[in-house]
Design an enzyme around this catalytic site. Sequence first.
Site, PDB file in Angstrom:
ATOM      1  N   CYS A  84      34.316  -4.532 -46.639  1.00 22.14           N
ATOM      2  CA  CYS A  84      35.002  -5.450 -47.558  1.00 22.14           C
ATOM      3  C   CYS A  84      34.000  -6.255 -48.382  1.00 22.14           C
ATOM      4  O   CYS A  84      33.482  -7.278 -47.917  1.00 22.14           O
ATOM      5  CB  CYS A  84      35.916  -6.382 -46.776  1.00 22.14           C
ATOM      6  SG  CYS A  84      36.759  -7.576 -47.827  1.00 22.14           S
ATOM      7  N   CYS A 120      34.961  -9.843 -49.100  1.00 25.37           N
ATOM      8  CA  CYS A 120      34.813 -10.771 -47.964  1.00 25.37           C
ATOM      9  C   CYS A 120      33.341 -11.114 -47.750  1.00 25.37           C
ATOM     10  O   CYS A 120      33.002 -12.259 -47.454  1.00 25.37           O
ATOM     11  CB  CYS A 120      35.332 -10.152 -46.665  1.00 25.37           C
ATOM     12  SG  CYS A 120      36.878  -9.263 -46.802  1.00 25.37           S
ATOM     13  N   ASP A 121      32.474 -10.123 -47.874  1.00 24.28           N
ATOM     14  CA  ASP A 121      31.084 -10.302 -47.416  1.00 24.28           C
ATOM     15  C   ASP A 121      30.035 -10.244 -48.514  1.00 24.28           C
ATOM     16  O   ASP A 121      28.852 -10.496 -48.249  1.00 24.28           O
ATOM     17  CB  ASP A 121      30.753  -9.223 -46.365  1.00 24.28           C
ATOM     18  CG  ASP A 121      31.687  -9.296 -45.164  1.00 24.28           C
ATOM     19  OD1 ASP A 121      32.083 -10.428 -44.807  1.00 24.28           O
ATOM     20  OD2 ASP A 121      32.036  -8.255 -44.609  1.00 24.28           O
TER      21      ASP A 121
END
Length: 332
Positions: free
Chosen positions: A136, A139-140
């Site tokens: 992701c 997300c990261d």
Amino acid sequence: MTERTHVKLLIVGSGPAGYTAAVYGARAMLEPMLIQGMQPGGQLTITTEVENWPGEVEIQGPELMVKMEAHAKAMGAEIVTDVVTRLDLAQRPFVAECDSGRRVTADAVILATGAQARWLGLPSEEKFKGFGVSACATCDGFFYRNREVLVIGGGNTAVEEALFLTKFASKVTLVHRRDSLRAEKILQHRLFRNPKVEIVWDHELAEVTGADDPLGVTGAVLKSTKDGSTRAVAADGVFVAIGHAPASELVKGQLELHNGGYVKVEAGSTRSSIPGVFAAGDLTDHIYRQAVTSAGMGCMAALDAEAWLAEHDEAGMPDPAAAELPEAATAQ
Ligand code: NAP
């Protein structure tokens, strides 16, 4: 409001399919309950710009999902933040048990649990998950400011993740097992002209390499799909973007599945192998898998459920024995 323990229509999942089913179900006066699941809003909440939702030239994925939830609520659907952990489709009414201890029975169920990211299954991928290996970018990605990352895959997800990562990383290397991408042409065009992007064609990820103390990625071994030769490359992070698998665990062994776990529905409908259970979106669609097609299927599922409930309101609910598993229920 007292907690309802029985509903006519239960919707499981909160992506475009689930929320659209909730809008249509509510407008059909079925007073649906929608249980959101682990990731309220689904996959679109971990994307950025969405450019192919009709009516919105560009909208952020999370914003689109907030709007869909609000729409479903405004129509009268009950939205429940909980996770269905067990679904019993062998008795009527059907029974859903949730993480919170909530137990709901339902005359009809629409399954819209979507899909989740697929992994390669390498031991080194598992070892570094959360420590440099991710599925992701939204997300990261932030953790890779001025660092070098690899993205594995050649579809829309891989290209979108690679483009998103160029906002942070100093270099993004897309590794694809063939010599052409399956991503949409407009995305390919953006990728090819981005100066931070390098593409390694005809290679797959053989191993993620890194340090043990502290645990972290330092590179990878890439293997040629042409001649099997390998080479080591340096990288601070590896993003795996090789597609999605249907989230059908809840109904495995109960409903007929096919094509690697997708819920099988009757052609041209959302009817599953158990009468009164309908499936929509990425859980059942291994071909189109778009937000807009999922929404379309959510609409179909609500209309199918409405028709089925009307028929059985008059004729009575089918005998639970009729819900016996078909022979091929576990076939995939
Ligand atoms: P996808 O289209 O199935 O692409 C998966 C990619 O990963 C393919 O390039 C595939 O290679 C590669 N791959 C699969 N298994 C692999 C393995 N074991 N090793 C190496 N590479 C592997 O999946 P997706 O990109 O996640 O997209 C899923 C669906 O969502 C698609 O229908 C897509 O259009 C849709 N989607 C749409 C948008 C958008 O509209 N903006 C954004 C994201 C996703 P091959 O090409 O060789 O098969």
